[in-house]
Motif scaffolding. Structure first.
Motif, PDB file in Angstrom:
ATOM      1  N   TRP A 260       0.867  -1.177   0.000  1.00 29.12           N
ATOM      2  CA  TRP A 260       0.000   0.000   0.000  1.00 29.12           C
ATOM      3  C   TRP A 260       0.897   1.217   0.000  1.00 29.12           C
ATOM      4  N   HIS A 261       0.479   2.287  -0.668  1.00 26.00           N
ATOM      5  CA  HIS A 261       1.375   3.415  -0.901  1.00 26.00           C
ATOM      6  C   HIS A 261       1.397   4.437   0.230  1.00 26.00           C
ATOM      7  N   LEU A 262       0.598   4.245   1.276  1.00 26.48           N
ATOM      8  CA  LEU A 262       0.565   5.176   2.405  1.00 26.48           C
ATOM      9  C   LEU A 262       0.769   4.416   3.713  1.00 26.48           C
ATOM     10  N   PRO A 263       1.216   5.108   4.760  1.00 23.40           N
ATOM     11  CA  PRO A 263       1.382   4.429   6.065  1.00 23.40           C
ATOM     12  C   PRO A 263       0.075   4.273   6.822  1.00 23.40           C
ATOM     13  N   TYR A 264      -1.039   4.472   6.173  1.00 25.93           N
ATOM     14  CA  TYR A 264      -2.354   4.268   6.779  1.00 25.93           C
ATOM     15  C   TYR A 264      -3.322   3.830   5.683  1.00 25.93           C
ATOM     16  N   ARG A 265      -4.393   3.183   6.093  1.00 27.65           N
ATOM     17  CA  ARG A 265      -5.404   2.736   5.136  1.00 27.65           C
ATOM     18  C   ARG A 265      -6.746   2.671   5.833  1.00 27.65           C
ATOM     19  N   TRP A 266      -7.718   3.435   5.363  1.00 26.84           N
ATOM     20  CA  TRP A 266      -9.070   3.458   5.930  1.00 26.84           C
ATOM     21  C   TRP A 266      -9.976   2.552   5.108  1.00 26.84           C
ATOM     22  N   GLN A 267     -10.697   1.672   5.805  1.00 26.75           N
ATOM     23  CA  GLN A 267     -11.587   0.733   5.126  1.00 26.75           C
ATOM     24  C   GLN A 267     -12.920   0.624   5.866  1.00 26.75           C
ATOM     25  N   VAL A 268     -13.960   0.312   5.119  1.00 24.50           N
ATOM     26  CA  VAL A 268     -15.297   0.125   5.677  1.00 24.50           C
ATOM     27  C   VAL A 268     -15.745  -1.307   5.409  1.00 24.50           C
ATOM     28  N   LEU A 269     -16.425  -1.903   6.387  1.00 27.17           N
ATOM     29  CA  LEU A 269     -16.891  -3.286   6.268  1.00 27.17           C
ATOM     30  C   LEU A 269     -18.115  -3.348   5.374  1.00 27.17           C
ATOM     31  N   ASP A 270     -18.058  -4.239   4.376  1.00 26.69           N
ATOM     32  CA  ASP A 270     -19.158  -4.383   3.430  1.00 26.69           C
ATOM     33  C   ASP A 270     -20.379  -5.005   4.116  1.00 26.69           C
ATOM     34  N   GLN A 271     -21.510  -4.945   3.448  1.00 33.22           N
ATOM     35  CA  GLN A 271     -22.748  -5.474   4.015  1.00 33.22           C
ATOM     36  C   GLN A 271     -22.705  -6.984   4.229  1.00 33.22           C
ATOM     37  N   ASP A 272     -21.779  -7.686   3.536  1.00 36.10           N
ATOM     38  CA  ASP A 272     -21.682  -9.128   3.740  1.00 36.10           C
ATOM     39  C   ASP A 272     -21.012  -9.479   5.068  1.00 36.10           C
ATOM     40  N   GLY A 273     -20.501  -8.459   5.785  1.00 37.41           N
ATOM     41  CA  GLY A 273     -19.902  -8.690   7.091  1.00 37.41           C
ATOM     42  C   GLY A 273     -18.533  -9.332   7.035  1.00 37.41           C
ATOM     43  N   VAL A 274     -17.942  -9.451   5.841  1.00 38.31           N
ATOM     44  CA  VAL A 274     -16.652 -10.123   5.674  1.00 38.31           C
ATOM     45  C   VAL A 274     -15.645  -9.244   4.934  1.00 38.31           C
ATOM     46  N   THR A 275     -16.084  -8.634   3.823  1.00 42.88           N
ATOM     47  CA  THR A 275     -15.179  -7.911   2.938  1.00 42.88           C
ATOM     48  C   THR A 275     -14.942  -6.481   3.410  1.00 42.88           C
ATOM     49  N   TRP A 276     -13.666  -6.070   3.415  1.00 41.79           N
ATOM     50  CA  TRP A 276     -13.298  -4.688   3.744  1.00 41.79           C
ATOM     51  C   TRP A 276     -13.007  -3.932   2.452  1.00 41.79           C
ATOM     52  N   LYS A 277     -13.615  -2.754   2.299  1.00 49.42           N
ATOM     53  CA  LYS A 277     -13.433  -1.949   1.094  1.00 49.42           C
ATOM     54  C   LYS A 277     -12.801  -0.610   1.459  1.00 49.42           C
ATOM     55  N   ASP A 278     -11.927  -0.110   0.579  1.00 53.17           N
ATOM     56  CA  ASP A 278     -11.233   1.156   0.822  1.00 53.17           C
ATOM     57  C   ASP A 278     -12.217   2.328   0.749  1.00 53.17           C
ATOM     58  N   LEU A 279     -12.040   3.307   1.639  1.00 52.77           N
ATOM     59  CA  LEU A 279     -12.795   4.551   1.556  1.00 52.77           C
ATOM     60  C   LEU A 279     -12.217   5.396   0.432  1.00 52.77           C
ATOM     61  N   VAL A 280     -13.076   5.975  -0.385  1.00 48.04           N
ATOM     62  CA  VAL A 280     -12.610   6.705  -1.562  1.00 48.04           C
ATOM     63  C   VAL A 280     -11.897   8.000  -1.185  1.00 48.04           C
ATOM     64  N   ASN A 281     -12.330   8.651  -0.109  1.00 43.83           N
ATOM     65  CA  ASN A 281     -11.741   9.920   0.314  1.00 43.83           C
ATOM     66  C   ASN A 281     -10.778   9.704   1.480  1.00 43.83           C
ATOM     67  N   MET A 282      -9.902   8.723   1.335  1.00 50.02           N
ATOM     68  CA  MET A 282      -9.055   8.273   2.430  1.00 50.02           C
ATOM     69  C   MET A 282      -8.154   9.379   2.990  1.00 50.02           C
ATOM     70  N   GLU A 283      -7.561  10.188   2.115  1.00 51.42           N
ATOM     71  CA  GLU A 283      -6.634  11.219   2.579  1.00 51.42           C
ATOM     72  C   GLU A 283      -7.360  12.288   3.393  1.00 51.42           C
ATOM     73  N   GLU A 284      -8.582  12.645   2.958  1.00 48.41           N
ATOM     74  CA  GLU A 284      -9.353  13.640   3.706  1.00 48.41           C
ATOM     75  C   GLU A 284      -9.758  13.101   5.079  1.00 48.41           C
ATOM     76  N   VAL A 285     -10.110  11.806   5.135  1.00 47.53           N
ATOM     77  CA  VAL A 285     -10.467  11.181   6.412  1.00 47.53           C
ATOM     78  C   VAL A 285      -9.265  11.196   7.353  1.00 47.53           C
ATOM     79  N   GLU A 286      -8.082  10.835   6.816  1.00 48.68           N
ATOM     80  CA  GLU A 286      -6.873  10.820   7.628  1.00 48.68           C
ATOM     81  C   GLU A 286      -6.525  12.214   8.144  1.00 48.68           C
ATOM     82  N   LYS A 287      -6.667  13.211   7.293  1.00 51.22           N
ATOM     83  CA  LYS A 287      -6.349  14.583   7.696  1.00 51.22           C
ATOM     84  C   LYS A 287      -7.246  15.036   8.840  1.00 51.22           C
ATOM     85  N   ALA A 288      -8.534  14.691   8.770  1.00 51.31           N
ATOM     86  CA  ALA A 288      -9.457  15.042   9.845  1.00 51.31           C
ATOM     87  C   ALA A 288      -9.132  14.268  11.120  1.00 51.31           C
TER      88      ALA A 288
END
Length: 440
Positions: A260-288
């Protein structure tokens, strides 16, 4: 039946865990699987946890042959009393049935059946409906933390027969060497802590079947492998963000890390309760998140949904932040670690970093010599402890956990009993910062 379902069944039939070489052998002989067929299963951190082994990586293998592969699930028992829960994501089942037997029998107030409408629907949604009862109970035993007695942390500290545990022989927690159960005790037979489940320990396992008693070590080991993947590196069990993850120009396709190209990675759990998906606005979330005054990621965003940093949710779904190791846990030449900063909240609502108070903001709390680095070192050493320090004439106690045991940190004035909120947030690192560090 899908390959992942077959692999989970194989693991659960073998006490929930096999080393990779054994798993591959059984998968080949029973189902005709090849190494490539296991790739997608091992990459799925929702159903597999892995403790990386030490043997040399064999040509054609995905991971080291002695790596432990553990069956994992997000399924848990409902913690509400019988009849009080109408609908939830937990099994409605007596906990003692999982351990072996319930002494209340037909008089038990909790359900004993896995075939009820609620349980059947839940098992099908989780993809566990094809497991036998024995396989499912094995899976639950090593995943649901509510089902096993907790290991006493105080017994594993200090000197003496009972370590620093004040309850001694009357303690309701397990007095066994934590590192023995984790499989990494360096002292072996010379260890001062117990490496066996003696009669005092076995009292905590009343109702457990003889088979479960015989396999307690394996059950606890599996449990700690599953729990430990949030903190310790393990190949494929999680998207690992280590120093090696960033050296993309020097790795080969055989590298056992997921990059992964950053020292952090934000993900949200999919509705299937198993799969983790990347947040599209990851850098803005990290900055906040790096701003201690932000309780959500919506500070600079036009509209919700946003990430709730207190509950770690996004639109009602669970959120996680993967991260490189804390900077205090690695040597200085590890340049892509995460620097954590510690803040306390002033009366006017501003957040001030420990040890970085300006003359205009100087207060009794700010006169302390305690710094972010000092607090981070203490926090990494023991997240259950309390820190006493003095600032000016005032004495304070910083609590890493509140009285309810949650991670709501605060400092309290010893004399006046006033409380100030405390927050631990990372220093923001942009993609440009990462690029500059790698160039250097």
């Amino acid at each position: 039946m899908a390959s992942k379902d077959l692999i989970i069944r194989v693991l659960c039939d073998n006490h929930g865990c096999l080393d990779f070489e054994q798993l591959l052998e059984l998968a080949q002989s029973n189902f005709g699987f090849e190494v490539a067929d296991l790739r997608s299963v091992l990459f799925d951190d929702g159903i597999i946890a892995i403790r990386e082994g030490k043997e040399k990586l064999t040509s054609g293998y995905l991971i080291r042959p002695d790596s432990l592969v553990v069956a994992k699930t997000s399924l848990r028992l409902c913690q509400m009393k019988a009849g009080q829960c109408n609908q939830c994501d937990g099994l409605h089942l007596c906990r003692y049935i999982i351990g072996g037997s319930c002494t209340f029998g037909d008089k038990c107030k909790n359900p004993h059946s896995l075939t009820s409408h609620h349980n059947s629907r839940l098992l099908r949604r989780k993809g566990l409906h094809d497991l036998t009862e024995k396989q499912l109970l094995q899976l639950l035993m090593q995943n649901d933390p509510f089902l096993l007695p907790e290991v006493c942390p105080h017994y594993n500290k200090g000197d003496g027969q009972f370590g620093s545990c004040k309850f001694a022989a009357t303690c309701k927690k397990l007095h066994v060497c934590l590192h023995f159960l984790q499989g990494d005790c360096k002292f072996g037979s010379s260890c001062k802590r117990k490496h066996t489940f003696d009669q005092q320990a076995l009292k905590l396992f009343q109702g457990f079947s003889e088979e479960n008693i015989q396999n307690l070590y394996k059950i606890y080991r599996n449990k700690f492998i599953i729990a430990g993947q949030q903190e310790k590196p393990a190949a494929f069990s999680q998207l690992l963000l280590s120093e090696r993850s960033f050296l993309v120009d020097f790795v080969t396709e055989k590298c056992s890390r997921i990059h992964w190209h950053l020292p952090y990675r934000w993900q949200v759990l999919d509705q299937d309760g198993v799969t983790w998906k990347d947040l599209v606005n990851m850098e803005e979330v990290e900055k906040a998140f790096c701003d201690p005054s932000c309780e959500t990621s919506c500070k600079d965003q036009p509209k919700p949904p946003c990430v709730d940093f207190k509950n770690m949710t996004f639109g009602g779904s669970q959120v996680r932040r993967l991260s490189t190791a804390s900077s205090v846990s690695k040597p200085p030449h590890f340049i892509l670690t995460t620097e954590w900063l510690w803040y306390w909240k002033e009366n006017d609502g501003t957040w001030v970093e420990y040890g970085q108070v300006t003359k205009q903001k100087r207060t009794d709390s700010g006169n302390s010599l305690i710094t972010s680095q000092t607090l981070e070192n203490m926090y990494m050493a023991d997240r259950e402890t309390e820190i006493s320090f003095q600032a000016g004439k005032q004495k304070y106690v910083l609590h890493f956990k509140d009285a309810a045991g949650t991670q709501q940190m605060y400092q309290q004035n010893v004399q006046y009993q006033t409380k100030r909120d405390v927050r631990r947030r990372p220093r923001f690192v942009s993609p440009q910062d990462v690029g500059e560090k790698l160039k250097r």
